[in-house]
Design an enzyme around this catalytic site. Sequence first.
Site, mmCIF file in Angstrom:
data_model
loop_
_atom_site.group_PDB
_atom_site.id
_atom_site.type_symbol
_atom_site.label_atom_id
_atom_site.label_comp_id
_atom_site.label_asym_id
_atom_site.label_seq_id
_atom_site.Cartn_x
_atom_site.Cartn_y
_atom_site.Cartn_z
ATOM 1 C CE LYS A 113 -15.051 2.886 65.697
ATOM 2 N NZ LYS A 113 -14.584 4.089 66.339
ATOM 3 C CG PHE A 170 -13.936 8.401 71.234
ATOM 4 C CD1 PHE A 170 -13.869 8.217 72.608
ATOM 5 C CD2 PHE A 170 -13.616 7.335 70.407
ATOM 6 C CE1 PHE A 170 -13.502 6.985 73.155
ATOM 7 C CE2 PHE A 170 -13.247 6.103 70.937
ATOM 8 C CZ PHE A 170 -13.206 5.933 72.315
ATOM 9 C CG ASP A 221 -9.707 10.145 65.006
ATOM 10 O OD1 ASP A 221 -9.991 9.223 64.202
ATOM 11 O OD2 ASP A 221 -9.814 10.025 66.234
#
Length: 405
Positions: free
Chosen positions: A252, A138, A223
């Site tokens: 995040k 993702f 990532d």
Amino acid sequence: MDWTPTRDDFTTYMLPNYNPQAVVPVRGEGSRLWDQAGREYIDFAGGIAVNALGHAHPALVEALKTQGETLWHLSNVYANEPALRLARTLVESTFADKAFFCNSGGEANEAALKLARRYAHDHYGEAKDRIVSFCKSFHGRTWFTVSVGGQEKYTQGFGPVPGGIVHGEYNNLDSARELVNDETCAIMVEPFQGEGGVTPGDQAFLEGLRQLADEHNALLIFDEVQCGVGRTGRLYAYMHYGVTPDILTSAKALGGGFPIGAMLTTDKIAEVFVVGTHGSTYGGNPLGAAVAQAAVTTINTPEVLDGVAARHDLFRSELEKINAKYDCFTEIRGLGLLIGAEFNARFGEAGRDTLKAGIDEGVMLLVAGPSVLRFAPSLIIPEADIREGMARLDKAIGRVADALA
Ligand SMILES: *Cc1c(COP(=O)(O)O)cnc(C)c1O
């Protein structure tokens, strides 16, 4: 407006792309949250791995207040002190020489992919444009990043998918070997898959990708939007593995709840993003950067990072107790404070029901797909909150088990 909105108003006023829980949280402190009715919850979800210092951490509140009374936004027509401080902090704490700021993980990955394409274009010519990624990965919801992500359901029905993207099997180096060639400009991978089911990368897999990238002059992009900023007990997961990427993306937990993303890279690669090649109106705004600076400097200390492993062990042993009682999980896996518990066949796709039962029992949970419970709490969650949350989780799973019987 003298009006108290409720969950029902979500359906009235907002697009139906989410299906939030019935309760509306209104306040948080540390690892506890309270809803409109004053009911208290233990937070094991951390806003999807964002609230790495819990809610309303004094250092973040202080940074937000001070910067909020000083300067919020300038645009990148001007440099600003908080962004420069944050860039220096990140550069001095990692492999990187340069930082680029944006507002989310998706944007950080979009920048990384564009940078890799541009670097290959400028150094090796137009044909080198292939991107190798992995199933179940993702990388965000922009059209480029969602296409590089490895979940087809997220690209279906939106028209032609950007070209030059292929997907291998995660943790299968042979599968990557078949895909990486001299036309590959980038290999993009989560060193530890979050959304795809909480699956840490294998050491040999990540080392192998590094080697493949080097053999074919491709850039290795990690990532670390979910697994970075202390989640594994190291500032970034690449440090845990000792495998250094060419480009790293972070978001995040980076802002501890304030939206900010970053892309980190080396001088040599950064060079191709000359003036005008890429940008963002808000990226690196003083307010976000000041909060992120407080978050990173608070997290990147032995006190916080060393505490992650002990909390991991407590989560694991409590989950094992629950498993011994209900026989519900096939596997409990993860690193640091990103932990997955996979339901066995009897419980099946019990994720959503468990979330709901958790709300009823006063614990906020998260899933990664329908059959994996995911734990991404604050990195400084107190031991007492872990134990209390686990007692509530025990009852929640008990409810789900009763419904199965
Ligand atoms: C959450 C996530 C993203 C997307 O971040 P946004 O801030 O939602 O755009 C990208 N990559 C990974 C690994 C993530 O977990």
